[in-house]
Write a protein that holds these residues in place. Structure first.
Motif, PDB file in Angstrom:
ATOM      1  N   PHE A   1       3.918  -3.115 -21.320  1.00 16.57           N
ATOM      2  CA  PHE A   1       2.967  -4.113 -20.836  1.00 16.57           C
ATOM      3  C   PHE A   1       2.394  -3.693 -19.492  1.00 16.57           C
ATOM      4  CE2 PHE A   1       7.129  -5.297 -19.348  1.00 16.57           C
ATOM      5  CZ  PHE A   1       6.948  -5.775 -18.058  1.00 16.57           C
ATOM      6  N   ASP A   2       1.262  -4.294 -19.167  1.00 13.46           N
ATOM      7  CA  ASP A   2       0.532  -4.032 -17.934  1.00 13.46           C
ATOM      8  C   ASP A   2       1.153  -4.862 -16.814  1.00 13.46           C
ATOM      9  OD1 ASP A   2      -1.295  -3.861 -15.848  1.00 13.46           O
ATOM     10  OD2 ASP A   2      -3.004  -4.553 -17.026  1.00 13.46           O
TER      11      ASP A   2
ATOM     12  N   TYR B   1       7.364   0.295 -11.203  1.00 17.51           N
ATOM     13  CA  TYR B   1       6.400   0.376 -12.319  1.00 17.51           C
ATOM     14  C   TYR B   1       5.117  -0.351 -11.918  1.00 17.51           C
ATOM     15  CZ  TYR B   1      10.737   1.530 -14.701  1.00 17.51           C
ATOM     16  OH  TYR B   1      11.922   2.114 -15.061  1.00 17.51           O
ATOM     17  N   PRO B   2       4.308   0.255 -11.053  1.00 19.94           N
ATOM     18  CA  PRO B   2       3.140  -0.447 -10.510  1.00 19.94           C
ATOM     19  C   PRO B   2       1.992  -0.643 -11.497  1.00 19.94           C
ATOM     20  CG  PRO B   2       3.213   1.804  -9.705  1.00 19.94           C
ATOM     21  CD  PRO B   2       4.476   1.591 -10.476  1.00 19.94           C
ATOM     22  N   ALA B   3       1.951   0.100 -12.597  1.00 25.55           N
ATOM     23  CA  ALA B   3       0.833  -0.019 -13.543  1.00 25.55           C
ATOM     24  C   ALA B   3       1.290  -0.557 -14.894  1.00 25.55           C
ATOM     25  CB  ALA B   3       0.140   1.331 -13.722  1.00 25.55           C
ATOM     26  N   GLU B   4       2.322   0.042 -15.454  1.00 25.39           N
ATOM     27  CA  GLU B   4       2.836  -0.424 -16.744  1.00 25.39           C
ATOM     28  C   GLU B   4       4.327  -0.168 -16.823  1.00 25.39           C
ATOM     29  OE1 GLU B   4       2.072   3.066 -19.959  1.00 25.39           O
ATOM     30  OE2 GLU B   4       0.277   2.010 -19.288  1.00 25.39           O
ATOM     31  N   MET B   5       4.962  -0.891 -17.729  1.00 22.31           N
ATOM     32  CA  MET B   5       6.413  -0.807 -17.873  1.00 22.31           C
ATOM     33  C   MET B   5       6.761  -0.960 -19.344  1.00 22.31           C
ATOM     34  SD  MET B   5       9.110  -3.368 -16.082  1.00 22.31           S
ATOM     35  CE  MET B   5      10.856  -3.176 -16.275  1.00 22.31           C
ATOM     36  N   THR B   6       7.765  -0.230 -19.792  1.00 16.92           N
ATOM     37  CA  THR B   6       8.270  -0.371 -21.153  1.00 16.92           C
ATOM     38  C   THR B   6       9.676  -0.945 -21.084  1.00 16.92           C
ATOM     39  OG1 THR B   6       6.968   1.500 -21.935  1.00 16.92           O
ATOM     40  CG2 THR B   6       8.849   0.842 -23.303  1.00 16.92           C
ATOM     41  N   VAL B   7       9.892  -2.030 -21.818  1.00 18.50           N
ATOM     42  CA  VAL B   7      11.222  -2.622 -21.915  1.00 18.50           C
ATOM     43  C   VAL B   7      11.729  -2.432 -23.335  1.00 18.50           C
ATOM     44  CG1 VAL B   7      10.875  -4.294 -20.056  1.00 18.50           C
ATOM     45  CG2 VAL B   7      10.289  -4.930 -22.397  1.00 18.50           C
ATOM     46  N   VAL B   8      13.050  -2.417 -23.457  1.00 18.55           N
ATOM     47  CA  VAL B   8      13.690  -2.270 -24.752  1.00 18.55           C
ATOM     48  C   VAL B   8      14.472  -3.546 -25.036  1.00 18.55           C
ATOM     49  CG1 VAL B   8      15.302  -0.919 -26.146  1.00 18.55           C
ATOM     50  CG2 VAL B   8      13.894   0.216 -24.408  1.00 18.55           C
ATOM     51  N   ILE B   9      14.189  -4.134 -26.179  1.00 13.94           N
ATOM     52  CA  ILE B   9      14.960  -5.293 -26.624  1.00 13.94           C
ATOM     53  C   ILE B   9      15.847  -4.797 -27.754  1.00 13.94           C
ATOM     54  CG2 ILE B   9      14.870  -7.601 -27.628  1.00 13.94           C
ATOM     55  CD1 ILE B   9      12.128  -7.944 -26.314  1.00 13.94           C
ATOM     56  N   GLN B  10      17.144  -4.674 -27.453  1.00 14.09           N
ATOM     57  CA  GLN B  10      18.048  -4.113 -28.452  1.00 14.09           C
ATOM     58  C   GLN B  10      19.433  -4.722 -28.336  1.00 14.09           C
ATOM     59  OE1 GLN B  10      18.348   0.188 -28.435  1.00 14.09           O
ATOM     60  NE2 GLN B  10      19.158   0.221 -30.508  1.00 14.09           N
ATOM     61  N   HIS B  11      20.300  -4.128 -27.531  1.00 15.98           N
ATOM     62  CA  HIS B  11      21.704  -4.531 -27.511  1.00 15.98           C
ATOM     63  C   HIS B  11      21.977  -5.787 -26.692  1.00 15.98           C
ATOM     64  CE1 HIS B  11      22.737  -0.917 -29.632  1.00 15.98           C
ATOM     65  NE2 HIS B  11      22.172  -0.174 -28.699  1.00 15.98           N
TER      66      HIS B  11
END
Length: 154
Positions: free
Chosen positions: A41-42, A58-68
């Motif tokens: 997401f932005d 993460y000033p521009a975009e970030m990736t998160v993981v939804i898992q455990h």
């Protein structure tokens, strides 16, 4: 009434609705099987809420993981909030659907990609302009092309 159907905007709304539905199911029932999500997401979106140290990293975009491990997944019409673990430090995040750039479930090789958007006020007009061409204020009509599917059959 507009001169044309904005298929791009309709598609983006449908894709966000799909993500909303998937996340609502996960909030209610948990992740089934091997499913897990990578969501980019932005972080500059005005309605994104993340810790300052995450925004600095993460000033521009970030990736998160939804898992455990995740907690407090709450899904609304506008987006979702979730608490994720960053180095044994739980952090709450608020992620509007309008800020999404990608949604991937690698367990089933499924992914969606959203084109960057304009201002929130322009969302209704530009949200789904997949082939957004800033140089042309109006899209020019193109001739329809009929493709025979026979050449793709085995």
């Amino acid at each position: 009434m507009t001169q044309s159907i904005d298929y791009g905007n309709l598609m983006h709304r449908a894709m966000r609705g799909l993500i909303q539905s998937v996340l609502a199911d996960v909030a209610r029932d948990g992740l089934p099987g091997a499913h897990h999500f990578f969501i980019t997401f932005d972080t500059t979106h005005p309605d994104v809420q993340i810790a300052k140290w995450l925004h600095d990293r993460y000033p521009a975009e970030m990736t998160v993981v939804i898992q455990h491990w995740f907690e407090d997944l709450i899904v609304t019409d506008k987006g979702f909030s979730i608490t994720l673990n960053f180095g044994n430090q739980p952090e709450p995040l608020v992620i509007p659907f309008d800020s999404l750039l990608t949604f991937v479930d690698p367990s089933v090789e499924f992914g969606l990609r959203f084109e960057p958007q304009g201002d929130a006020e322009d969302d209704e007009d530009e949200a789904g302009d997949i082939d957004d061409d800033d140089d042309e204020p109006e899209a020019k009509p193109h001739a329809a092309e009929v493709v025979s599917l026979d050449k793709f059959r085995k």
